[in-house]
Design an enzyme around this catalytic site. Structure first.
Site, PDB file in Angstrom:
ATOM      1  N   GLY A 196      12.220   6.758 -29.316  1.00 52.24           N
ATOM      2  CA  GLY A 196      13.326   5.807 -28.989  1.00 52.24           C
ATOM      3  C   GLY A 196      14.435   6.275 -30.055  1.00 52.24           C
ATOM      4  O   GLY A 196      14.507   7.213 -30.630  1.00 52.24           O
ATOM      5  N   GLY A 235      13.738   0.985 -34.117  1.00 56.28           N
ATOM      6  CA  GLY A 235      12.752   0.315 -34.818  1.00 56.28           C
ATOM      7  C   GLY A 235      11.379   1.239 -34.973  1.00 56.28           C
ATOM      8  O   GLY A 235      10.265   0.446 -35.339  1.00 56.28           O
ATOM      9  N   LYS A 236      11.414   2.309 -34.569  1.00 59.16           N
ATOM     10  CA  LYS A 236      10.164   3.189 -34.653  1.00 59.16           C
ATOM     11  C   LYS A 236       9.625   3.096 -36.121  1.00 59.16           C
ATOM     12  O   LYS A 236       8.313   2.832 -36.088  1.00 59.16           O
ATOM     13  CB  LYS A 236      10.508   4.495 -34.444  1.00 59.16           C
ATOM     14  CG  LYS A 236      10.987   4.942 -32.957  1.00 59.16           C
ATOM     15  CD  LYS A 236      11.435   6.282 -32.809  1.00 59.16           C
ATOM     16  CE  LYS A 236      12.355   6.666 -33.543  1.00 59.16           C
ATOM     17  NZ  LYS A 236      13.588   6.373 -33.614  1.00 59.16           N
ATOM     18  N   SER A 292      12.273  12.005 -30.662  1.00 54.40           N
ATOM     19  CA  SER A 292      11.564  12.858 -29.440  1.00 54.40           C
ATOM     20  C   SER A 292      12.430  12.507 -28.233  1.00 54.40           C
ATOM     21  O   SER A 292      11.973  12.002 -27.169  1.00 54.40           O
ATOM     22  CB  SER A 292      10.275  12.781 -29.260  1.00 54.40           C
ATOM     23  OG  SER A 292       9.702  11.501 -29.524  1.00 54.40           O
TER      24      SER A 292
HETATM   25  P1  ADP Z   1      13.971   4.226 -36.315  1.00 54.76           P
HETATM   26  O1  ADP Z   1      12.827   4.479 -37.062  1.00 54.76           O
HETATM   27  O2  ADP Z   1      13.872   3.976 -34.742  1.00 54.76           O
HETATM   28  O3  ADP Z   1      15.355   5.029 -36.715  1.00 54.76           O
HETATM   29  P2  ADP Z   1      14.262   1.958 -38.324  1.00 54.76           P
HETATM   30  O4  ADP Z   1      12.811   1.412 -38.288  1.00 54.76           O
HETATM   31  O5  ADP Z   1      14.537   2.807 -39.387  1.00 54.76           O
HETATM   32  O6  ADP Z   1      14.537   2.760 -36.894  1.00 54.76           O
HETATM   33  O7  ADP Z   1      15.368   0.798 -38.253  1.00 54.76           O
HETATM   34  C1  ADP Z   1      15.297  -0.259 -37.334  1.00 54.76           C
HETATM   35  C2  ADP Z   1      16.139  -1.515 -37.822  1.00 54.76           C
HETATM   36  O8  ADP Z   1      15.962  -2.652 -37.076  1.00 54.76           O
HETATM   37  C3  ADP Z   1      15.410  -1.974 -39.193  1.00 54.76           C
HETATM   38  O9  ADP Z   1      16.381  -2.457 -40.013  1.00 54.76           O
HETATM   39  C4  ADP Z   1      14.726  -3.243 -38.770  1.00 54.76           C
HETATM   40  O10 ADP Z   1      14.349  -4.154 -39.675  1.00 54.76           O
HETATM   41  C5  ADP Z   1      15.410  -3.861 -37.640  1.00 54.76           C
HETATM   42  N1  ADP Z   1      14.858  -4.501 -36.685  1.00 54.76           N
HETATM   43  C6  ADP Z   1      15.222  -5.802 -36.097  1.00 54.76           C
HETATM   44  N2  ADP Z   1      14.404  -6.582 -34.999  1.00 54.76           N
HETATM   45  C7  ADP Z   1      13.294  -5.212 -35.083  1.00 54.76           C
HETATM   46  C8  ADP Z   1      12.016  -5.360 -34.368  1.00 54.76           C
HETATM   47  N3  ADP Z   1      11.773  -6.280 -33.439  1.00 54.76           N
HETATM   48  N4  ADP Z   1      11.580  -4.226 -34.383  1.00 54.76           N
HETATM   49  C9  ADP Z   1      11.629  -3.249 -35.118  1.00 54.76           C
HETATM   50  N5  ADP Z   1      12.878  -3.264 -35.972  1.00 54.76           N
HETATM   51  C10 ADP Z   1      13.512  -4.218 -35.854  1.00 54.76           C
END
Ligand code: ADP
Length: 304
Positions: A138, A143-144, A212
């Site tokens: 994603g 949110g990964k 990815s």
């Molecule tokens: P990625 O790893 O995809 O780059 P992150 O996990 O680092 O993304 O960041 C996602 C952000 O979105 C975090 O600050 C998280 O708290 C927020 N967020 C809000 N709602 C959700 C959800 N339902 N699932 C995952 N993350 C969420």
């Protein structure tokens, strides 16, 4: 002379408008034989007019070059008769270019797969679990990592043996020599998938959290595993939402032009065509997304 090995030096004449990228996996078609082939190194591109050898990480349509390849299984080559093959796209089966096998790589004739007495089944049995690779894909900020992190915590609490491979973390070590060009992203995912495969072989449940962005690399990763071992989870958060969250301030930087090749801005994200699970993080909380994954992985598990 004839050979049966899995690594060769070849000549390539590329014809597709989608460039050949070093490190990427394709389909090799020769007569009615089809198998996976990776371009392990593009040694050089040959200038059409002067014949000069030029360093390159890609071959565009009409260009030719010399490369090393590795095939999924050993193939037999009799220099005079069956050294020619086609490169075919893994997803679309479209013809991409021509390959001509020049000679086997010396190392391939000397390295054999060592079979080990303690194998994957034994290791998994000792841990009382089915090893898997759970692959999160994603956009940045979708949110990964947050979801993978909570999932690992829950699995750990259930007594399962896990390991979380995180894109940013691996770029500090194993992948610190890689940037964000298409060729480097391909290599990034290849290394990560190979590491995940070793960990699955060790009996672990591996959570891999990587943007990815290319379908070809996700498919390459999937093909390293047995069918039920690889679970692709698409964290489907729209670009607008990721940009609004902008956890690391990277979207703002990319919009200001201070960050090149940023996925979603000036580098593509190819949406998964048939992921095993899609998570909608705008409608469901982190907790709920993790529950959906656990339900998918362990349908019989009733929770707390
Ligand atoms: P990625 O790893 O995809 O780059 P992150 O996990 O680092 O993304 O960041 C996602 C952000 O979105 C975090 O600050 C998280 O708290 C927020 N967020 C809000 N709602 C959700 C959800 N339902 N699932 C995952 N993350 C969420």
């Amino acid at each position: 002379m004839s050979f049966t090995v899995d690594q060769y030096q070849i000549k390539i004449i590329w014809q597709s408008l989608r460039p050949l990228v070093a490190g990427r996996t394709y389909l090799l078609r020769r007569g009615d034989q089809e198998l996976l082939v990776s371009v392990t190194a593009l040694k050089y591109r040959q200038d059409q007019k002067t014949g000069e050898h030029l360093s390159a990480k890609k071959l565009n349509a009409g260009e030719s070059g010399i490369a090393n390849i590795s095939t999924a299984q050993p193939i037999s080559v009799d220099e005079d008769t069956n050294a020619d093959f086609d490169f075919v796209d893994l997803q679309t089966s479209e013809f991409l270019g021509k390959g001509h096998i020049e000679f086997p790589l010396y190392r391939a004739t000397n390295i054999r797969w060592q079979s080990l007495t303690v194998n994957k089944t034994a290791r998994a049995g000792a841990k009382q679990q089915q090893p898997r690779c759970i692959w999160f894909t994603g956009l940045s900020g979708s949110g990964k990592s947050t979801i993978a992190n909570l999932l690992e915590k829950k699995l750990f609490e259930q007594g399962r043996h896990t390991y979380l491979l995180d894109g940013d973390n691996l770029r500090h070590g194993l992948n610190r020599d890689l940037g964000f060009t298409e060729a480097d992203r391909v290599e990034n995912i290849r290394r990560v998938a190979e590491v995940a495969k070793l960990m699955v072989d060790a009996g672990l449940i591996v959570l891999a959290s990587f943007i990815s962005p290319f379908q070809a690399e996700r498919q390459m990763a999937r093909r390293l595993f047995a069918d039920s071992e690889f679970v692709e989870i698409f964290v489907d958060t729209p670009l607008s939402e990721c940009e609004k969250r902008d956890v690391k301030g990277l979207y703002a930087k990319a919009r200001r032009g201070e960050l090149k090749n940023f996925t979603g801005i000036d580098s593509v994200y190819e949406r998964p065509e048939c992921p095993d699970l899609v998570l909608d993080t705008c409608s469901y909380s982190v907790e709920e997304c993790v529950e959906q994954i656990i339900h998918y992985l362990f349908p019989a598990y009733s929770g707390e």
